[in-house]
Write a protein that holds these residues in place. Structure first.
Motif, PDB file in Angstrom:
ATOM      1  N   SER A 278       0.848  -1.200   0.000  1.00  0.00           N
ATOM      2  CA  SER A 278       0.000   0.000   0.000  1.00  0.00           C
ATOM      3  C   SER A 278       0.877   1.240   0.000  1.00  0.00           C
ATOM      4  O   SER A 278       2.103   1.152   0.077  1.00  0.00           O
ATOM      5  CB  SER A 278      -0.926  -0.009   1.217  1.00  0.00           C
ATOM      6  N   GLY A 279       0.247   2.404  -0.082  1.00  0.00           N
ATOM      7  CA  GLY A 279       0.994   3.653  -0.097  1.00  0.00           C
ATOM      8  C   GLY A 279       1.553   4.006  -1.459  1.00  0.00           C
ATOM      9  O   GLY A 279       2.475   4.817  -1.567  1.00  0.00           O
ATOM     10  N   PHE A 283       3.269   7.639  -9.730  1.00  0.00           N
ATOM     11  CA  PHE A 283       3.799   6.694 -10.720  1.00  0.00           C
ATOM     12  C   PHE A 283       5.192   6.227 -10.326  1.00  0.00           C
ATOM     13  O   PHE A 283       5.548   5.057 -10.534  1.00  0.00           O
ATOM     14  CB  PHE A 283       3.833   7.351 -12.106  1.00  0.00           C
ATOM     15  N   ALA A 284       5.981   7.116  -9.720  1.00  0.00           N
ATOM     16  CA  ALA A 284       7.321   6.743  -9.286  1.00  0.00           C
ATOM     17  C   ALA A 284       7.265   5.657  -8.215  1.00  0.00           C
ATOM     18  O   ALA A 284       8.126   4.768  -8.161  1.00  0.00           O
ATOM     19  CB  ALA A 284       8.075   7.957  -8.757  1.00  0.00           C
ATOM     20  N   ASP A 285       6.255   5.727  -7.322  1.00  0.00           N
ATOM     21  CA  ASP A 285       6.075   4.674  -6.327  1.00  0.00           C
ATOM     22  C   ASP A 285       5.763   3.349  -7.016  1.00  0.00           C
ATOM     23  O   ASP A 285       6.279   2.292  -6.643  1.00  0.00           O
ATOM     24  CB  ASP A 285       4.926   5.024  -5.381  1.00  0.00           C
ATOM     25  N   ARG A 361       1.716  -8.083   4.017  1.00  0.00           N
ATOM     26  CA  ARG A 361       1.304  -6.692   3.821  1.00  0.00           C
ATOM     27  C   ARG A 361       2.429  -5.736   4.196  1.00  0.00           C
ATOM     28  O   ARG A 361       3.006  -5.823   5.285  1.00  0.00           O
ATOM     29  CB  ARG A 361       0.064  -6.383   4.655  1.00  0.00           C
ATOM     30  N   TYR A 362       2.715  -4.815   3.272  1.00  0.00           N
ATOM     31  CA  TYR A 362       3.746  -3.805   3.480  1.00  0.00           C
ATOM     32  C   TYR A 362       3.231  -2.455   2.997  1.00  0.00           C
ATOM     33  O   TYR A 362       2.303  -2.390   2.179  1.00  0.00           O
ATOM     34  CB  TYR A 362       5.029  -4.161   2.742  1.00  0.00           C
ATOM     35  N   ARG A 363       3.862  -1.418   3.520  1.00  0.00           N
ATOM     36  CA  ARG A 363       3.529  -0.047   3.086  1.00  0.00           C
ATOM     37  C   ARG A 363       4.768   0.593   2.493  1.00  0.00           C
ATOM     38  O   ARG A 363       5.872   0.484   3.035  1.00  0.00           O
ATOM     39  CB  ARG A 363       2.992   0.799   4.242  1.00  0.00           C
ATOM     40  N   TRP A 364       4.605   1.273   1.374  1.00  0.00           N
ATOM     41  CA  TRP A 364       5.689   1.948   0.658  1.00  0.00           C
ATOM     42  C   TRP A 364       5.771   3.395   1.138  1.00  0.00           C
ATOM     43  O   TRP A 364       4.766   4.092   1.221  1.00  0.00           O
ATOM     44  CB  TRP A 364       5.405   1.877  -0.845  1.00  0.00           C
ATOM     45  N   HIS A 365       6.971   3.846   1.446  1.00  0.00           N
ATOM     46  CA  HIS A 365       7.158   5.230   1.927  1.00  0.00           C
ATOM     47  C   HIS A 365       8.034   6.004   0.951  1.00  0.00           C
ATOM     48  O   HIS A 365       8.990   5.460   0.416  1.00  0.00           O
ATOM     49  CB  HIS A 365       7.820   5.219   3.305  1.00  0.00           C
TER      50      HIS A 365
END
Length: 365
Positions: A278-279, A283-285, A361-365
């Motif tokens: 998630s997060g 587009f770069a993410d 489950r992971y979150r992108w920062h």
């Protein structure tokens, strides 16, 4: 290699103000795995060829994480033809000593590692913070710092470079000495290491205590703390420098065992997992998350299954077990493990972690 707070701070107030500016020791992509410097007696062809072979063996040790890799029978022919892996070389004189700087081809080395099915330690490696104390016959017990013992710490850094392990040393200023009192360091207090490490945010902490038994006999106890686990090991030698270098070497061995993966045809059991990130707001993410997962050495394939608002769901095939995959993912500071949500339960028991009903489950920062 970068050092943390190279100069001690004169006053605790200044130290506290600068504490927030300290660069953290964290997982880093090691860029110089394929660069080696060898001392040589001359610029002659024979001396150069010998140095190229020695240098290539050092590169294979760094890349595989295996200090005995040079004695592997299938690698010996490659070492005898080391010039085929060489990209460039140059000479340099320092303090009347001639040095040969060697640069090897990363693609050629990696291809040979895969073809020979050797272990591969990915170049994204845990930043390791090293605390060291010594009890000497003349001076008694003291915490050591880079400022007080520059030659010792240069030797430690040299061993770390040889093993491809990114290390940093605490400043040992008033802030550090308050957070890590000598008694706690000598006791290898894990809680004190956690408190003192907040300043540096290391991925791993290495604590050593060295005892001088006689003029040429030393022993040391080491503790590597990483990923919620602690590993103890001992060292003996004829000098403080020797047992200190063994500490770096032993830590690199343990971390390589944890992160190295087998390459080539037979990679062992393949684990099919579902992973949700998630997060993903830009587009770069999106491109960054996909590129990261597809480039992860512990993952043989990563297929995007769905994109929903800020979430991506992947089907991945891992060449390592679930715990080792989580270890690898934890090295990326742009990912943080998400809280497990209630899985869809159709069978009366909790769906396994990594399944479609209960994905990682992971979150992108």
């Amino acid at each position: 290699m970068h050092k943390l707070l190279r100069h001690g701070l004169a006053a605790q107030l200044i130290a506290l103000l600068l504490c927030a500016l300290v660069m953290p020791a964290q997982a880093r992509v090691v860029a110089d795995l394929y660069e080696v410097v060898e001392a040589v007696p001359s610029r002659g062809t024979t001396d150069r060829a010998d140095a190229i072979g020695r240098g290539l063996e050092r590169v294979f040790v760094r890349v595989t994480g295996d200090t005995a890799i040079g004695s592997d029978p299938q690698l010996r022919p490659e070492l005898r033809r080391a010039d085929r892996f060489l990209q460039s070389y140059r000479y340099e004189v320092e303090d009347n000593q001639l040095y040969l700087h060697l640069s090897y081809d990363p693609q050629a080395v990696s291809e040979r590692v895969r073809r020979l099915e050797l272990p591969l330690w990915p170049n994204n490696r845990p930043g390791t913070l090293v605390w060291l104390a010594a009890d000497t016959l003349q001076g008694g017990r003291a915490a050591l710092s880079e400022q007080d013992a520059p030659e010792l710490y240069a030797a430690l850094e040299g061993m770390a470079i040889d093993r491809g392990l990114p290390v940093d040393f605490p400043a040992m200023d008033p802030v550090d000495r308050s957070a890590m009192p000598l008694g706690n360091l000598w006791a290898q207090d894990e809680r004190a290491a956690e408190r003192a490490g907040v300043r540096y945010r290391p991925d791993a902490t290495l604590m050593g205590r060295a005892l001088e038994l006689s003029a040429d006999r030393w022993q040391a106890n080491w503790l590597l703390i990483h990923g919620g686990r602690a590993h103890a090991f001992d060292a003996t030698g004829s000098s403080l420098e020797e047992v200190a270098q063994q500490g770096i070497d032993g830590a690199a061995n343990l971390l390589a065992q944890r992160y190295a993966v087998r390459t080539g045809g037979q990679t062992g059991p393949q684990n099919a997992l579902v992973l949700e990130v998630s997060g993903i707001n830009e587009f770069a993410d999106y491109t960054g998350a996909i590129a990261y997962l597809q480039g992860l050495a512990q993952v043989s394939s990563a297929e995007l299954l769905a994109a929903d608002n800020d979430r991506l769901r992947f089907s991945i095939t891992s060449t390592v077990g679930l715990d080792r995959l989580r270890d690898a993912l934890a090295l990326n500071r742009r990912l943080s493990a998400g809280a497990e949500e209630d899985p869809i339960d159709l069978t009366g028991y909790r769906a396994p972690v990594g399944s479609a009903e209960n994905p990682l489950r992971y979150r992108w920062h």
